[in-house]
Motif scaffolding. Structure first.
Motif, PDB file in Angstrom:
ATOM      1  N   ARG A 216       0.842  -1.054   0.079  1.00  0.00           N
ATOM      2  CA  ARG A 216      -0.111   0.009   0.065  1.00  0.00           C
ATOM      3  C   ARG A 216       1.023   1.140   0.001  1.00  0.00           C
ATOM      4  O   ARG A 216       1.960   1.278   0.677  1.00  0.00           O
ATOM      5  CB  ARG A 216      -1.114  -0.041   1.146  1.00  0.00           C
ATOM      6  CG  ARG A 216      -1.927  -1.329   1.193  1.00  0.00           C
ATOM      7  CD  ARG A 216      -3.200  -1.086   2.120  1.00  0.00           C
ATOM      8  NE  ARG A 216      -4.268  -0.037   1.362  1.00  0.00           N
ATOM      9  CZ  ARG A 216      -4.990  -0.287   0.462  1.00  0.00           C
ATOM     10  NH1 ARG A 216      -5.126  -1.390   0.160  1.00  0.00           N
ATOM     11  NH2 ARG A 216      -5.906   0.697  -0.018  1.00  0.00           N
ATOM     12  N   ILE A 226      -2.970   1.108  -3.741  1.00  0.00           N
ATOM     13  CA  ILE A 226      -2.718  -0.263  -3.962  1.00  0.00           C
ATOM     14  C   ILE A 226      -1.542   0.009  -4.795  1.00  0.00           C
ATOM     15  O   ILE A 226      -1.305   0.543  -5.877  1.00  0.00           O
ATOM     16  CB  ILE A 226      -3.540  -1.193  -4.362  1.00  0.00           C
ATOM     17  CG1 ILE A 226      -4.981  -1.598  -3.450  1.00  0.00           C
ATOM     18  CG2 ILE A 226      -2.933  -2.610  -4.865  1.00  0.00           C
ATOM     19  CD1 ILE A 226      -5.998  -2.353  -4.154  1.00  0.00           C
ATOM     20  N   GLU A 290      -3.072  -7.632 -10.577  1.00  0.00           N
ATOM     21  CA  GLU A 290      -4.305  -8.378 -10.412  1.00  0.00           C
ATOM     22  C   GLU A 290      -3.976  -9.182  -8.945  1.00  0.00           C
ATOM     23  O   GLU A 290      -4.971  -9.132  -8.235  1.00  0.00           O
ATOM     24  CB  GLU A 290      -4.685  -9.200 -11.650  1.00  0.00           C
ATOM     25  CG  GLU A 290      -5.949  -9.987 -11.564  1.00  0.00           C
ATOM     26  CD  GLU A 290      -7.060  -8.655 -11.565  1.00  0.00           C
ATOM     27  OE1 GLU A 290      -8.167  -8.957 -11.236  1.00  0.00           O
ATOM     28  OE2 GLU A 290      -6.974  -7.550 -12.147  1.00  0.00           O
ATOM     29  N   ARG A 293      -4.397  -6.632  -6.204  1.00  0.00           N
ATOM     30  CA  ARG A 293      -5.733  -6.334  -5.984  1.00  0.00           C
ATOM     31  C   ARG A 293      -6.500  -7.277  -5.245  1.00  0.00           C
ATOM     32  O   ARG A 293      -7.305  -7.180  -4.542  1.00  0.00           O
ATOM     33  CB  ARG A 293      -6.316  -5.933  -7.300  1.00  0.00           C
ATOM     34  CG  ARG A 293      -7.477  -4.956  -7.268  1.00  0.00           C
ATOM     35  CD  ARG A 293      -8.121  -4.560  -8.525  1.00  0.00           C
ATOM     36  NE  ARG A 293      -7.178  -4.203  -9.783  1.00  0.00           N
ATOM     37  CZ  ARG A 293      -7.017  -2.911  -9.732  1.00  0.00           C
ATOM     38  NH1 ARG A 293      -7.670  -1.963  -8.872  1.00  0.00           N
ATOM     39  NH2 ARG A 293      -6.112  -2.460 -10.792  1.00  0.00           N
ATOM     40  N   ASN A 294      -6.294  -8.614  -5.913  1.00  0.00           N
ATOM     41  CA  ASN A 294      -7.275  -9.784  -5.310  1.00  0.00           C
ATOM     42  C   ASN A 294      -6.755  -9.924  -3.716  1.00  0.00           C
ATOM     43  O   ASN A 294      -7.526 -10.359  -3.052  1.00  0.00           O
ATOM     44  CB  ASN A 294      -6.963 -10.966  -5.969  1.00  0.00           C
ATOM     45  CG  ASN A 294      -7.754 -11.094  -7.369  1.00  0.00           C
ATOM     46  OD1 ASN A 294      -8.687 -10.311  -7.584  1.00  0.00           O
ATOM     47  ND2 ASN A 294      -7.104 -11.782  -8.288  1.00  0.00           N
ATOM     48  N   TYR A 295      -5.566  -9.697  -3.546  1.00  0.00           N
ATOM     49  CA  TYR A 295      -5.019 -10.086  -2.146  1.00  0.00           C
ATOM     50  C   TYR A 295      -5.872  -9.055  -1.116  1.00  0.00           C
ATOM     51  O   TYR A 295      -6.257  -9.510  -0.121  1.00  0.00           O
ATOM     52  CB  TYR A 295      -3.596  -9.920  -1.999  1.00  0.00           C
ATOM     53  CG  TYR A 295      -2.859  -9.830  -0.647  1.00  0.00           C
ATOM     54  CD1 TYR A 295      -2.974 -11.012   0.107  1.00  0.00           C
ATOM     55  CD2 TYR A 295      -2.734  -8.466  -0.048  1.00  0.00           C
ATOM     56  CE1 TYR A 295      -2.281 -10.807   1.717  1.00  0.00           C
ATOM     57  CE2 TYR A 295      -2.051  -8.563   0.941  1.00  0.00           C
ATOM     58  CZ  TYR A 295      -2.244  -9.422   2.130  1.00  0.00           C
ATOM     59  OH  TYR A 295      -1.555  -9.453   3.354  1.00  0.00           O
ATOM     60  N   PHE A 296      -5.801  -7.747  -1.703  1.00  0.00           N
ATOM     61  CA  PHE A 296      -6.275  -6.809  -0.522  1.00  0.00           C
ATOM     62  C   PHE A 296      -7.785  -6.945  -0.736  1.00  0.00           C
ATOM     63  O   PHE A 296      -8.274  -6.604   0.481  1.00  0.00           O
ATOM     64  CB  PHE A 296      -5.854  -5.491  -1.111  1.00  0.00           C
ATOM     65  CG  PHE A 296      -4.338  -5.133  -0.657  1.00  0.00           C
ATOM     66  CD1 PHE A 296      -4.028  -5.053   0.477  1.00  0.00           C
ATOM     67  CD2 PHE A 296      -3.596  -4.904  -1.682  1.00  0.00           C
ATOM     68  CE1 PHE A 296      -2.818  -4.674   0.876  1.00  0.00           C
ATOM     69  CE2 PHE A 296      -2.178  -4.589  -1.316  1.00  0.00           C
ATOM     70  CZ  PHE A 296      -1.698  -4.395  -0.092  1.00  0.00           C
ATOM     71  N   THR A 297      -8.440  -7.493  -1.512  1.00  0.00           N
ATOM     72  CA  THR A 297      -9.969  -7.658  -1.686  1.00  0.00           C
ATOM     73  C   THR A 297     -10.188  -8.865  -0.656  1.00  0.00           C
ATOM     74  O   THR A 297     -11.069  -8.539   0.148  1.00  0.00           O
ATOM     75  CB  THR A 297     -10.720  -8.086  -3.078  1.00  0.00           C
ATOM     76  OG1 THR A 297     -10.153  -6.779  -3.903  1.00  0.00           O
ATOM     77  CG2 THR A 297     -11.641  -8.241  -2.883  1.00  0.00           C
ATOM     78  N   ARG A 298      -9.394  -9.930  -0.615  1.00  0.00           N
ATOM     79  CA  ARG A 298      -9.580 -10.737   0.444  1.00  0.00           C
ATOM     80  C   ARG A 298      -9.293 -10.314   1.770  1.00  0.00           C
ATOM     81  O   ARG A 298      -9.786 -10.843   2.632  1.00  0.00           O
ATOM     82  CB  ARG A 298      -8.819 -12.094  -0.040  1.00  0.00           C
ATOM     83  CG  ARG A 298      -9.064 -12.857  -1.193  1.00  0.00           C
ATOM     84  CD  ARG A 298      -8.446 -14.118  -1.308  1.00  0.00           C
ATOM     85  NE  ARG A 298      -7.004 -13.898  -1.276  1.00  0.00           N
ATOM     86  CZ  ARG A 298      -6.256 -13.731  -2.431  1.00  0.00           C
ATOM     87  NH1 ARG A 298      -6.665 -13.612  -3.667  1.00  0.00           N
ATOM     88  NH2 ARG A 298      -4.589 -13.626  -2.305  1.00  0.00           N
ATOM     89  N   TYR A 300      -9.361  -7.216   3.080  1.00  0.00           N
ATOM     90  CA  TYR A 300     -10.389  -6.533   3.751  1.00  0.00           C
ATOM     91  C   TYR A 300     -11.606  -6.986   3.834  1.00  0.00           C
ATOM     92  O   TYR A 300     -12.501  -6.313   4.194  1.00  0.00           O
ATOM     93  CB  TYR A 300     -10.357  -5.142   3.035  1.00  0.00           C
ATOM     94  CG  TYR A 300      -8.716  -4.388   3.177  1.00  0.00           C
ATOM     95  CD1 TYR A 300      -8.487  -4.352   4.530  1.00  0.00           C
ATOM     96  CD2 TYR A 300      -8.528  -4.030   2.035  1.00  0.00           C
ATOM     97  CE1 TYR A 300      -7.139  -3.701   4.729  1.00  0.00           C
ATOM     98  CE2 TYR A 300      -7.137  -3.559   2.208  1.00  0.00           C
ATOM     99  CZ  TYR A 300      -6.662  -3.195   3.548  1.00  0.00           C
ATOM    100  OH  TYR A 300      -5.398  -2.524   3.559  1.00  0.00           O
ATOM    101  N   SER A 301     -11.876  -8.194   3.161  1.00  0.00           N
ATOM    102  CA  SER A 301     -13.345  -8.811   3.126  1.00  0.00           C
ATOM    103  C   SER A 301     -13.335  -9.916   4.546  1.00  0.00           C
ATOM    104  O   SER A 301     -14.247 -10.377   4.774  1.00  0.00           O
ATOM    105  CB  SER A 301     -13.637  -9.605   2.130  1.00  0.00           C
ATOM    106  OG  SER A 301     -12.781 -10.792   1.811  1.00  0.00           O
ATOM    107  N   LYS A 302     -12.234  -9.960   5.209  1.00  0.00           N
ATOM    108  CA  LYS A 302     -12.248 -10.987   6.488  1.00  0.00           C
ATOM    109  C   LYS A 302     -12.984 -10.323   7.616  1.00  0.00           C
ATOM    110  O   LYS A 302     -13.252  -9.213   7.896  1.00  0.00           O
ATOM    111  CB  LYS A 302     -10.694 -11.147   6.831  1.00  0.00           C
ATOM    112  CG  LYS A 302     -10.048 -12.105   5.731  1.00  0.00           C
ATOM    113  CD  LYS A 302      -8.672 -12.286   6.437  1.00  0.00           C
ATOM    114  CE  LYS A 302      -7.708 -13.246   5.318  1.00  0.00           C
ATOM    115  NZ  LYS A 302      -6.543 -13.316   5.647  1.00  0.00           N
TER     116      LYS A 302
END
Length: 302
Positions: A216, A226, A290, A293-298, A300-302
């Motif tokens: 970040r 990101i 990509e 991006r997917n890593y941070f999506t996962r 922050y969705s925890k």
């Protein structure tokens, strides 16, 4: 007007890990209870480097240490002493007296393994004893363990050098950080459609294992983005051994040359590799973006 009395955390605080955080929290608690100024005294050079004559690779620069103390704990009064031969040879009793007389200490907080003074003769136990003699409060904080391991800068340095940033961050209690002014690079990323910023590691600061990291990025204007950061020598396009941290900031456009930027490391996505050509490199940069991006999506969705 007499300067406000201080409660002071003592230590080098490399990395500002969870063990150090226990000291900072105690300082803030005492400051509130006794109406004291929360303060930290640290050193510009690692004492062990001068004593042993061997440089110790540090987790953070001096500036990043101070920045972490301020951002995480809101402690603005960070005093950085120049550690030289005079300070190294100072009798431990004189050092404690200096804290009282020169720095207006009313309360001291140190870790269980804190040593200071000539030949390291000052110990946490002696600090507490001398403080009592001077009428100064003193708390000694025991070791902090996590997953059965004592949190220490030495252990965290090993994790960072191996690229295990996720584990290192758990022991730090916050993301590993690099702050630097953006330098001019080869500007290859701009021609690839993935413009990057180039940053350097200060001399003496440990370099994470070469590779690509999900990061970040924090800019001077307060914005957060990101990033994908390559740490290494860029073997596909480079012809030198200069190590840099080169970051592609996703969804950002702007000129950051000469600006101060903070990069926080979260996960090593892959090792640094040499590609067959520029097209393969370009494709991988987009794939890495990509992945980040997917890593941070996962995350922050925890």
């Amino acid at each position: 007007m007499t300067e406000k009395k201080r409660v002071i955390a003592l230590g080098f605080f490399d990395g500002l890990h969870i063990g150090h955080s226990a000291l900072m929290e105690r300082v803030l608690k005492i400051a509130k209870e006794k109406d004291l100024l929360p303060s930290v005294i640290t050193f510009d050079n690692h004492p062990a480097s001068m004593v042993a004559g061997q440089p110790i690779p540090l987790i953070n620069s001096c500036e990043d240490r101070a920045g972490l103390i301020h951002r995480i704990f809101g402690i603005n009064n960070v005093i950085i002493l120049h550690f030289d031969k005079d300070l190294m040879r100072m009798p431990w009793t004189e050092f404690v007296e200096r804290l009282s007389n020169e720095f207006n200490a009313a309360y001291l907080v140190a870790g269980h393994d804190f040593t200071f003074g000539h030949k390291g003769e000052g110990t946490a136990e002696k600090l507490a004893q001398k403080s009592r003699e001077l009428g100064i409060g003193c708390d000694i904080i025991p070791a902090v363990t996590y997953k059965g391991v004592v949190s220490s800068s030495t252990y965290i340095r090993k994790l960072i050098a191996e690229g295990d940033i996720e584990q290192a961050n758990e022991f730090l209690g916050h993301p590993h950080v690099l702050t630097d002014i953006v330098h001019y690079g080869y500007r290859l990323g701009r021609t690839l459609g993935t413009p990057t910023i180039n940053m350097c590691f200060q001399a003496g600061v440990i370099i994470p294992a070469y590779g690509v990291y999900a990061t970040r990025v924090y800019l001077e204007d307060g914005s957060e983005h990101i990033g994908v950061t390559n740490v290494g020598i860029r073997p596909t396009v480079n012809h030198t051994e200069t190590v840099t941290a080169e970051t592609y900031i996703l969804d950002y456009s702007g000129n950051l040359y000469g600006k101060m930027v903070r990069v926080e490391f979260y996960k090593r996505l892959r090792p640094e590799i040499k590609f067959s050509g520029i097209d393969a490199l370009k494709a991988q940069i987009h794939a890495d973006a990509e992945s980040a991006r997917n890593y941070f999506t996962r995350l922050y969705s925890k």
